[in-house]
Each structure stands twice: as structure tokens, then as C-alpha cells.
Motif scaffolding. Structure first.
Motif, PDB file in Angstrom:
ATOM      1  N   LEU A 163       0.813  -1.218   0.000  1.00 47.40           N
ATOM      2  CA  LEU A 163       0.000   0.000   0.000  1.00 47.40           C
ATOM      3  C   LEU A 163       0.846   1.268   0.000  1.00 47.40           C
ATOM      4  O   LEU A 163       0.323   2.366  -0.175  1.00 47.40           O
ATOM      5  N   ALA A 164       2.149   1.111   0.190  1.00 52.31           N
ATOM      6  CA  ALA A 164       3.000   2.283   0.420  1.00 52.31           C
ATOM      7  C   ALA A 164       3.023   3.236  -0.762  1.00 52.31           C
ATOM      8  O   ALA A 164       2.906   4.457  -0.585  1.00 52.31           O
ATOM      9  N   ARG A 165       3.141   2.696  -1.984  1.00 49.39           N
ATOM     10  CA  ARG A 165       3.298   3.577  -3.152  1.00 49.39           C
ATOM     11  C   ARG A 165       2.001   3.683  -3.933  1.00 49.39           C
ATOM     12  O   ARG A 165       1.319   2.676  -4.165  1.00 49.39           O
ATOM     13  N   PRO A 166       1.643   4.889  -4.361  1.00 51.27           N
ATOM     14  CA  PRO A 166       0.436   5.044  -5.181  1.00 51.27           C
ATOM     15  C   PRO A 166       0.579   4.302  -6.503  1.00 51.27           C
ATOM     16  O   PRO A 166       1.679   4.174  -7.042  1.00 51.27           O
ATOM     17  N   ILE A 167      -0.547   3.825  -7.027  1.00 48.28           N
ATOM     18  CA  ILE A 167      -0.516   2.981  -8.221  1.00 48.28           C
ATOM     19  C   ILE A 167      -0.919   3.739  -9.485  1.00 48.28           C
ATOM     20  O   ILE A 167      -0.669   3.305 -10.599  1.00 48.28           O
ATOM     21  N   ASN A 168      -1.548   4.921  -9.317  1.00 44.56           N
ATOM     22  CA  ASN A 168      -1.994   5.702 -10.480  1.00 44.56           C
ATOM     23  C   ASN A 168      -2.142   7.174 -10.074  1.00 44.56           C
ATOM     24  O   ASN A 168      -1.891   7.545  -8.913  1.00 44.56           O
ATOM     25  N   GLU A 169      -2.537   7.987 -11.019  1.00 47.44           N
ATOM     26  CA  GLU A 169      -2.624   9.437 -10.775  1.00 47.44           C
ATOM     27  C   GLU A 169      -3.664   9.771  -9.716  1.00 47.44           C
ATOM     28  O   GLU A 169      -3.474  10.678  -8.901  1.00 47.44           O
ATOM     29  N   LEU A 241     -12.502   4.157 -13.152  1.00 47.96           N
ATOM     30  CA  LEU A 241     -11.751   2.894 -13.142  1.00 47.96           C
ATOM     31  C   LEU A 241     -10.498   2.973 -12.266  1.00 47.96           C
ATOM     32  O   LEU A 241     -10.053   1.964 -11.732  1.00 47.96           O
ATOM     33  N   ALA A 242      -9.959   4.176 -12.118  1.00 49.63           N
ATOM     34  CA  ALA A 242      -8.762   4.325 -11.284  1.00 49.63           C
ATOM     35  C   ALA A 242      -9.031   3.925  -9.830  1.00 49.63           C
ATOM     36  O   ALA A 242      -8.119   3.475  -9.128  1.00 49.63           O
ATOM     37  N   HIS A 243     -10.298   4.060  -9.381  1.00 46.14           N
ATOM     38  CA  HIS A 243     -10.657   3.622  -8.027  1.00 46.14           C
ATOM     39  C   HIS A 243     -10.467   2.103  -7.877  1.00 46.14           C
ATOM     40  O   HIS A 243     -10.216   1.612  -6.782  1.00 46.14           O
ATOM     41  N   PHE A 244     -10.633   1.357  -8.990  1.00 42.81           N
ATOM     42  CA  PHE A 244     -10.627  -0.103  -8.964  1.00 42.81           C
ATOM     43  C   PHE A 244      -9.266  -0.707  -9.296  1.00 42.81           C
ATOM     44  O   PHE A 244      -9.067  -1.903  -9.107  1.00 42.81           O
ATOM     45  N   GLU A 245      -8.360   0.115  -9.823  1.00 42.86           N
ATOM     46  CA  GLU A 245      -7.149  -0.456 -10.411  1.00 42.86           C
ATOM     47  C   GLU A 245      -6.336  -1.277  -9.419  1.00 42.86           C
ATOM     48  O   GLU A 245      -5.905  -2.401  -9.724  1.00 42.86           O
ATOM     49  N   ARG A 246      -6.116  -0.727  -8.247  1.00 42.20           N
ATOM     50  CA  ARG A 246      -5.256  -1.402  -7.262  1.00 42.20           C
ATOM     51  C   ARG A 246      -5.765  -2.816  -6.968  1.00 42.20           C
ATOM     52  O   ARG A 246      -5.030  -3.805  -7.078  1.00 42.20           O
ATOM     53  N   LEU A 247      -7.042  -2.924  -6.569  1.00 41.67           N
ATOM     54  CA  LEU A 247      -7.544  -4.236  -6.175  1.00 41.67           C
ATOM     55  C   LEU A 247      -7.802  -5.137  -7.381  1.00 41.67           C
ATOM     56  O   LEU A 247      -7.762  -6.366  -7.259  1.00 41.67           O
ATOM     57  N   SER A 248      -8.028  -4.541  -8.545  1.00 42.30           N
ATOM     58  CA  SER A 248      -8.186  -5.358  -9.754  1.00 42.30           C
ATOM     59  C   SER A 248      -6.867  -6.040 -10.109  1.00 42.30           C
ATOM     60  O   SER A 248      -6.833  -7.234 -10.436  1.00 42.30           O
ATOM     61  N   ARG A 249      -5.784  -5.289 -10.055  1.00 42.38           N
ATOM     62  CA  ARG A 249      -4.469  -5.892 -10.321  1.00 42.38           C
ATOM     63  C   ARG A 249      -4.148  -6.971  -9.273  1.00 42.38           C
ATOM     64  O   ARG A 249      -3.599  -8.032  -9.596  1.00 42.38           O
ATOM     65  N   HIS A 250      -4.501  -6.703  -8.042  1.00 39.92           N
ATOM     66  CA  HIS A 250      -4.300  -7.664  -6.958  1.00 39.92           C
ATOM     67  C   HIS A 250      -5.123  -8.935  -7.218  1.00 39.92           C
ATOM     68  O   HIS A 250      -4.638 -10.063  -7.042  1.00 39.92           O
ATOM     69  N   ALA A 251      -6.368  -8.757  -7.676  1.00 39.99           N
ATOM     70  CA  ALA A 251      -7.242  -9.898  -7.989  1.00 39.99           C
ATOM     71  C   ALA A 251      -6.666 -10.729  -9.137  1.00 39.99           C
ATOM     72  O   ALA A 251      -6.632 -11.966  -9.065  1.00 39.99           O
ATOM     73  N   LEU A 252      -6.212 -10.054 -10.190  1.00 37.34           N
ATOM     74  CA  LEU A 252      -5.641 -10.771 -11.341  1.00 37.34           C
ATOM     75  C   LEU A 252      -4.452 -11.633 -10.923  1.00 37.34           C
ATOM     76  O   LEU A 252      -4.256 -12.738 -11.432  1.00 37.34           O
ATOM     77  N   ALA A 253      -3.672 -11.120  -9.968  1.00 38.34           N
ATOM     78  CA  ALA A 253      -2.458 -11.823  -9.545  1.00 38.34           C
ATOM     79  C   ALA A 253      -2.730 -12.954  -8.558  1.00 38.34           C
ATOM     80  O   ALA A 253      -1.976 -13.930  -8.510  1.00 38.34           O
ATOM     81  N   THR A 254      -3.811 -12.837  -7.767  1.00 37.41           N
ATOM     82  CA  THR A 254      -3.982 -13.769  -6.640  1.00 37.41           C
ATOM     83  C   THR A 254      -5.196 -14.690  -6.723  1.00 37.41           C
ATOM     84  O   THR A 254      -5.187 -15.771  -6.129  1.00 37.41           O
ATOM     85  N   LEU A 255      -6.262 -14.287  -7.444  1.00 33.59           N
ATOM     86  CA  LEU A 255      -7.497 -15.069  -7.389  1.00 33.59           C
ATOM     87  C   LEU A 255      -7.418 -16.456  -8.038  1.00 33.59           C
ATOM     88  O   LEU A 255      -8.028 -17.399  -7.521  1.00 33.59           O
TER      89      LEU A 255
END
Length: 277
Positions: A163-169, A241-255
Motif C-alpha cells: 500500500l506504500a506507493r500510489p498505483i496511479n494518478e 476505473l482508477a478507483h478499482f485499479e489497485r484491487l483489480s491488479r491484486h485480484a488478477l495476480a492472486t485469485l
């Protein structure tokens, strides 16, 4: 009327998935709860509808519950925006659903009857708030199968270090201290009891976040063409969509590793792989 390729694919996929779980559904002494998880634009709502129709043709009373219908009303999200963080005005992230209500609906469904009907909310995305309770669906018989579909089903909280670094603008400009993403991640802990209610989890796996953005953008273009209320132009869509990006990338990697069944799609939503855990 000739069926499209997407329709034929959904019919075949729904049949395969129901076959896969048929024995477990038949043996279950209570409603069998199937989680159907897919990111924005992956077609989970359409697939859930096809699965319901096919399940009922097999004689299984079936309910579909959409996580989207359990978004807090706009007034409640305005309160969250005021009291917690302005980014919570937008629906979508963990913490903007009334999870306790969804859990209570699941708990009540085995006892549904004419005398004890079970109702659940419906969310009007055009008005960005719930329909009035008089328009909520009513269930008057215990279902054999319950399909819960949603964009974030099954995901676990991220590690604090992630969570430390921002993922988008959006995160850089509107959540510079990380307080929003830390709050959202903490809320996700409260979703885990819901995930544990699932007898099985099916994940519709998109190829990448960039493709998810494209799919969701195509949906919005259709809404714009139909002059739907609150349809978003490209700039508004990117911000949403920027609101969803962080957890979407997390979902793609872990689900996929957490799924009982993983359905893999290519860039054009053709099924390219199907595996059962």
C-alpha cells in the motif's frame, strides 16, 4: 433468431459449470452457494443469468445475488466521503457495500416462504442509488442454488507494504498519504466471512488490467449510445476505473490460486482455458 458467439459460449460454459457442481448441489442439505467473481466487463452478470435459466430448467430453484445491488445508497456514501475520505463518494471499493445485509439475506434464504418472504435490494446505476424497497425482488421458496456474482469476490487484503506507493494518478493526487487505500484494505477484512460462505468460487480471469479497462470502456460506450443517464465520457470513465485499479491488479495476480474453477479469457472474451482446483 441466430445466437451470437458470445451467447453460444455462455450457454456451453454455464452447462459445463453446472455439470461440474451438480453432484455437490444435489447432496447439499441447504442452498448451495456459488461465488462468481470477475472484474469489470468480464460478463459475470450475463453468465449468472444463463446459469440461473439452465439450473431452473434442471429443476433447481435458483437465486442470483449481485454484489453491486448491495452498494450503499448515495446518501450513505456522501456521509462516508465526509467522515472518512472524499474518494468514498464513488461506489465500487470495499467499504461501499452493505455486506451485513448480504450476509443476512443468505442466512434467511433457506427459510424463505410465502409467510416469510426474503427481499434484497436492487441498485439503480442510472441514478447511483438504490431502488425503493417496494421494487426489491422477493423470494418465497428456499433455493437449491444461490449464485453470488461480483467484481471483487474472494480477494484477500493486500500486505501493508503493497500500500506504500500510489498505483496511479488518482492515488498520487487524491490519496497522497495513503489513508483511503489503507481504509479500503482494512474494510476488505470484513468481507472475508462472506467469502467463507461460498461452497465454491468460480473466477473469470481476464488477460490483464489494460484489457479490463477496454472491456469496461466498451460497456460505457454502449450506454452513451443509448443516452443512458449518468453514462460516463472517456475522462470520467478513466477516473472511475482508477478507483478499482489497485484491487483489480491484486485480484488478477492472486485469485486464480484461490479459485475452485478458473475460466481464462483472451482479449476478446473467448474462453481459452478452464481448470478445476
Amino acid at each position: 433468431m441466430k445466437m451470437s458467439h458470445a451467447d453460444m459460449q455462455n450457454e456451453a460454459l454455464a452447462g459445463h459449470l453446472l455439470d461440474q457442481y451438480a453432484g455437490r448441489i444435489a447432496r447439499s442439505r441447504r442452498p448451495y452457494i456459488l461465488g462468481l467473481s470477475g472484474l469489470q466487463g468480464s460478463g459475470k452478470s450475463t453468465l449468472a443469468r444463463v446459469m440461473k435459466a439452465q439450473a431452473e430448467a434442471r429443476g433447481w430453484a435458483t437465486e442470483v445475488l449481485s454484489l453491486d445491488d448491495f452498494y450503499y445508497a448515495r446518501s450513505d456514501r456522501e456521509a462516508l466521503a465526509r467522515d472518512v475520505h472524499p474518494l468514498l463518494r464513488s461506489r465500487g471499493v470495499p467499504g461501499t457495500h452493505e455486506i451485513e445485509l448480504l450476509m443476512s439475506v443468505l442466512a434467511a434464504l433457506p427459510y424463505a416462504s410465502d409467510k416469510l418472504p426474503v427481499t434484497h435490494p436492487r441498485f439503480d446505476k442510472g441514478r447511483d442509488t438504490r431502488f425503493s424497497p417496494s421494487r426489491w425482488p422477493r423470494t418465497t421458496r428456499p433455493p437449491r442454488l444461490v449464485i453470488v456474482e461480483g467484481w471483487a469476490l474472494g480477494i484477500r487484503p493486500q500486505l501493508q507494504a503493497a500500500l506504500a506507493r500510489p498505483i496511479n494518478e488518482l492515488e498520487r493526487k487524491e490519496d497522497p498519504d495513503g489513508s483511503w487505500r489503507h481504509w479500503v484494505n482494512k474494510q476488505l477484512r470484513g468481507y472475508q466471512p462472506l467469502w467463507r460462505k461460498f461452497d465454491a468460487l468460480i473466477v473469470l480471469q481476464a488477460p490483464s488490467w489494460e484489457i479490463v479497462r477496454r472491456w469496461r470502456g466498451e460497456q460505457e460506450q454502449d450506454l452513451l449510445a443509448r443516452h443512458a443517464p449518468l453514462a460516463m465520457d472517456e475522462t470520467a470513465m478513466e477516473r472511475f476505473l482508477a478507483h478499482f485499479e489497485r484491487l483489480s491488479r491484486h485480484a488478477l495476480a492472486t485469485l486464480p490460486a484461490l479459485a475452485d474453477t478458473c475460466v481464462e479469457y483472451d482479449d476478446d472474451r473467448h474462453v481459452t482455458g478452464l481448470s478445476h482446483g
